[in-house]
Design a protein around this motif. Structure first.
Motif, PDB file in Angstrom:
ATOM      1  N   TYR A   1       0.751  -1.293  -0.095  1.00  0.00           N
ATOM      2  CA  TYR A   1      -0.010  -0.014   0.022  1.00  0.00           C
ATOM      3  C   TYR A   1       0.873   1.344   0.051  1.00  0.00           C
ATOM      4  O   TYR A   1       2.030   1.189   0.487  1.00  0.00           O
ATOM      5  CB  TYR A   1      -0.778   0.145   1.216  1.00  0.00           C
TER       6      TYR A   1
ATOM      7  N   CYS B   1      -7.087  -8.825   7.873  1.00  0.00           N
ATOM      8  CA  CYS B   1      -6.165  -7.716   8.123  1.00  0.00           C
ATOM      9  C   CYS B   1      -6.829  -6.894   9.249  1.00  0.00           C
ATOM     10  O   CYS B   1      -7.869  -6.849   9.483  1.00  0.00           O
ATOM     11  CB  CYS B   1      -6.321  -6.870   6.728  1.00  0.00           C
TER      12      CYS B   1
ATOM     13  N   TRP C   1     -11.883  -5.242  10.314  1.00  0.00           N
ATOM     14  CA  TRP C   1     -12.105  -3.970  10.105  1.00  0.00           C
ATOM     15  C   TRP C   1     -12.935  -3.497  11.355  1.00  0.00           C
ATOM     16  O   TRP C   1     -14.156  -3.771  11.404  1.00  0.00           O
ATOM     17  CB  TRP C   1     -12.830  -3.626   8.763  1.00  0.00           C
TER      18      TRP C   1
ATOM     19  N   CYS D   1      -7.677   1.261   9.969  1.00  0.00           N
ATOM     20  CA  CYS D   1      -6.190   0.830   9.884  1.00  0.00           C
ATOM     21  C   CYS D   1      -5.267   1.773   9.172  1.00  0.00           C
ATOM     22  O   CYS D   1      -5.996   3.109   8.577  1.00  0.00           O
ATOM     23  CB  CYS D   1      -6.313  -0.288   8.590  1.00  0.00           C
ATOM     24  N   HIS D   2      -4.052   1.864   9.066  1.00  0.00           N
ATOM     25  CA  HIS D   2      -3.274   2.587   8.747  1.00  0.00           C
ATOM     26  C   HIS D   2      -3.426   3.103   7.426  1.00  0.00           C
ATOM     27  O   HIS D   2      -3.019   4.331   7.040  1.00  0.00           O
ATOM     28  CB  HIS D   2      -1.749   2.049   9.161  1.00  0.00           C
ATOM     29  N   ALA D   3      -3.763   2.240   6.546  1.00  0.00           N
ATOM     30  CA  ALA D   3      -3.782   2.718   4.929  1.00  0.00           C
ATOM     31  C   ALA D   3      -5.454   3.070   4.559  1.00  0.00           C
ATOM     32  O   ALA D   3      -5.721   3.380   3.240  1.00  0.00           O
ATOM     33  CB  ALA D   3      -3.282   1.387   4.135  1.00  0.00           C
TER      34      ALA D   3
ATOM     35  N   CYS E   1      -7.991  -8.086   3.010  1.00  0.00           N
ATOM     36  CA  CYS E   1      -7.751  -6.784   3.329  1.00  0.00           C
ATOM     37  C   CYS E   1      -8.594  -5.729   2.307  1.00  0.00           C
ATOM     38  O   CYS E   1      -8.664  -5.939   1.366  1.00  0.00           O
ATOM     39  CB  CYS E   1      -6.062  -6.664   2.966  1.00  0.00           C
ATOM     40  N   ARG E   2      -9.160  -4.611   3.036  1.00  0.00           N
ATOM     41  CA  ARG E   2      -9.907  -3.907   2.096  1.00  0.00           C
ATOM     42  C   ARG E   2      -9.102  -2.803   1.315  1.00  0.00           C
ATOM     43  O   ARG E   2      -9.662  -2.398   0.329  1.00  0.00           O
ATOM     44  CB  ARG E   2     -11.051  -2.863   3.220  1.00  0.00           C
ATOM     45  N   CYS E   3      -8.138  -2.544   1.951  1.00  0.00           N
ATOM     46  CA  CYS E   3      -7.237  -1.333   1.194  1.00  0.00           C
ATOM     47  C   CYS E   3      -6.495  -2.143  -0.154  1.00  0.00           C
ATOM     48  O   CYS E   3      -6.400  -1.842  -1.117  1.00  0.00           O
ATOM     49  CB  CYS E   3      -6.049  -1.011   2.015  1.00  0.00           C
TER      50      CYS E   3
HETATM   51 FE1  FES Z   1      -5.660  -3.871   5.359  1.00  0.00          FE
HETATM   52 FE2  FES Z   1      -6.364  -1.135   5.312  1.00  0.00          FE
HETATM   53  S1  FES Z   1      -4.365  -2.184   5.423  1.00  0.00           S
HETATM   54  S2  FES Z   1      -7.803  -3.052   5.784  1.00  0.00           S
END
Ligand code: FES
Ligand code: SF4
Length: 361
Positions: free
Chosen positions: A191, A243, A247, A263-265, A318-320
């Motif tokens: 990311y 991740c 969430w 989350c950080h991203a 992971c959503r990001c």
């Molecule tokens: Fe995985 Fe955002 S880094 S949900």
């Protein structure tokens, strides 16, 4: 805790306090956003103290003081003291650069519980090249010695990628020589800055397979001397990771300016509305903020996750990453071999270049 629609809201256990985005290093896989927050927008000492109190009341047990480089804040000892006063276990996550002997002693006196130092490689020249800072390696080792002199527990963080993946054994040896009791081995997550440098950081499938075997052997060889925690490399895995433990389920992130992220991203996903600790209590944000509720639970997941028995274990990944690769943050993480877009990951995992890094600046 309270119910949020059909989704039970769990208690958060960890708070990642990103005290500043300022950092002397320029690691090409930095997890900070591409648009760094400015010093003049950073929360002040008193606001952090309030946030720690609210976090403890919400059930948070551990506070990870991170950045950027947290020691770039002159009020770091006061920040540590206030987190301790709130009853939180305090963990400093540092690059090791800019933390003087005096600073670490002040932090120890303020009640700091634990230190994590990131080290880029066992080879000093390579380590400094990856960090984009000459002399960083020597400073990290000097800080580790100081941490141990004070009797603080030490974890060494190792981020693995193509430039250092062949030296995992030597890096664990280094951590042992620094008297670390734990080493955290994490392959780069793609990311933010790492996405920019993906092909330059990406190891080959063969390298990853060798590294996985080596980590197992190291665990057995050093059993009882050091704990080795390792995160599976995403792009070469069969299933995705759960991740951030799901969430809005286990942890929250407060940015230097007070935005609270699941989350950080999370800011890499467009359209999410993040609430700020300057305007809302942490409890209100945890339970009611739009960003925290956007992907809570598993109801939003499409097929194949919707009917998959693993969905309560990995939350569809992971959503990001789902957004970064497919443009849809609700999609099954393409790392999963069952995802209809898994081809994206296999194609990207096969791309390696020797391009110079784009350092975080
Ligand atoms: Fe995985 Fe955002 S880094 S949900
Ligand atoms: Fe996890 Fe979805 Fe893959 Fe099932 S299909 S393993 S829930 S990501």
């Amino acid at each position: 805790m309270a119910e949020n629609g059909s989704v039970a809201t769990h208690k958060p256990l960890g708070l990642l306090a990103e005290l500043t985005h300022r950092c002397p290093l320029g690691c090409p896989y930095c997890s900070n956003p591409l648009a760094l927050e400015k010093r003049e927008d950073e929360l002040d000492t008193a606001t952090w103290a309030r946030v720690f109190g609210e976090a403890a009341a919400l059930g948070v047990l551990q506070c990870h003081l991170s950045g950027g480089e947290p020691a770039a804040r002159r009020d770091l000892p006061e920040i540590v003291a206030s987190a301790r006063e709130a009853g939180l276990y305090t963990n400093l996550i540092t690059s090791g650069v800019g933390v003087t002997t005096r600073t670490i002693r002040d932090l120890w006196e303020a009640g700091l519980d634990h230190v994590q130092i990131s080290i880029q490689d066992s080879d000093a020249v390579s380590s400094d090249r990856i960090a984009g800072y000459r002399g960083a390696f020597a400073r990290k080792c000097a800080l580790a010695a100081e941490v141990k002199r004070l009797g603080l527990p030490l974890t060494v963080n190792l981020v693995i990628h193509r430039a250092n993946i062949e030296r995992i054994g030597a890096m664990v040896d280094l951590a042992l020589s620094l008297q670390a009791t734990r080493v955290e081995i994490a392959h780069v997550q793609y990311y933010g800055w790492a996405l920019k440098n993906r092909a330059a950081l990406m190891p080959t499938r063969e390298q990853v397979a060798r590294a996985t075997t080596e980590v197992e052997a190291l665990r057995q060889r050093h059993h009882g001397k050091i704990v080795i925690d390792a995160v599976v490399p995403d792009y070469h895995a069969r299933y995705p990771k759960p991740c951030v433990g799901g969430w809005g389920r286990r942890s929250l992130n407060v940015t230097p300016s007070g935005k609270v992220l699941p989350c950080h991203a999370a800011e890499s996903i467009p359209g999410l509305e993040f609430w700020n600790v300057r305007d809302h209590s942490l409890a209100d944000i945890w339970i009611g903020s739009p960003a925290f509720n956007a992907f809570r639970g598993t109801d939003f997941l499409p097929e194949p996750c919707a009917s998959c028995e693993r969905r309560e274990a990995d939350f569809g990944g992971c959503r990001c990453q789902a957004f970064a690769l497919t443009g849809d943050a609700r999609a099954t993480d393409p790392v999963c071999h069952l995802s209809p877009r898994h081809d994206l990951v296999t194609e990207l995992a096969a791309v390696q270049t020797d391009e110079p890094y784009q350092y975080r600046r």
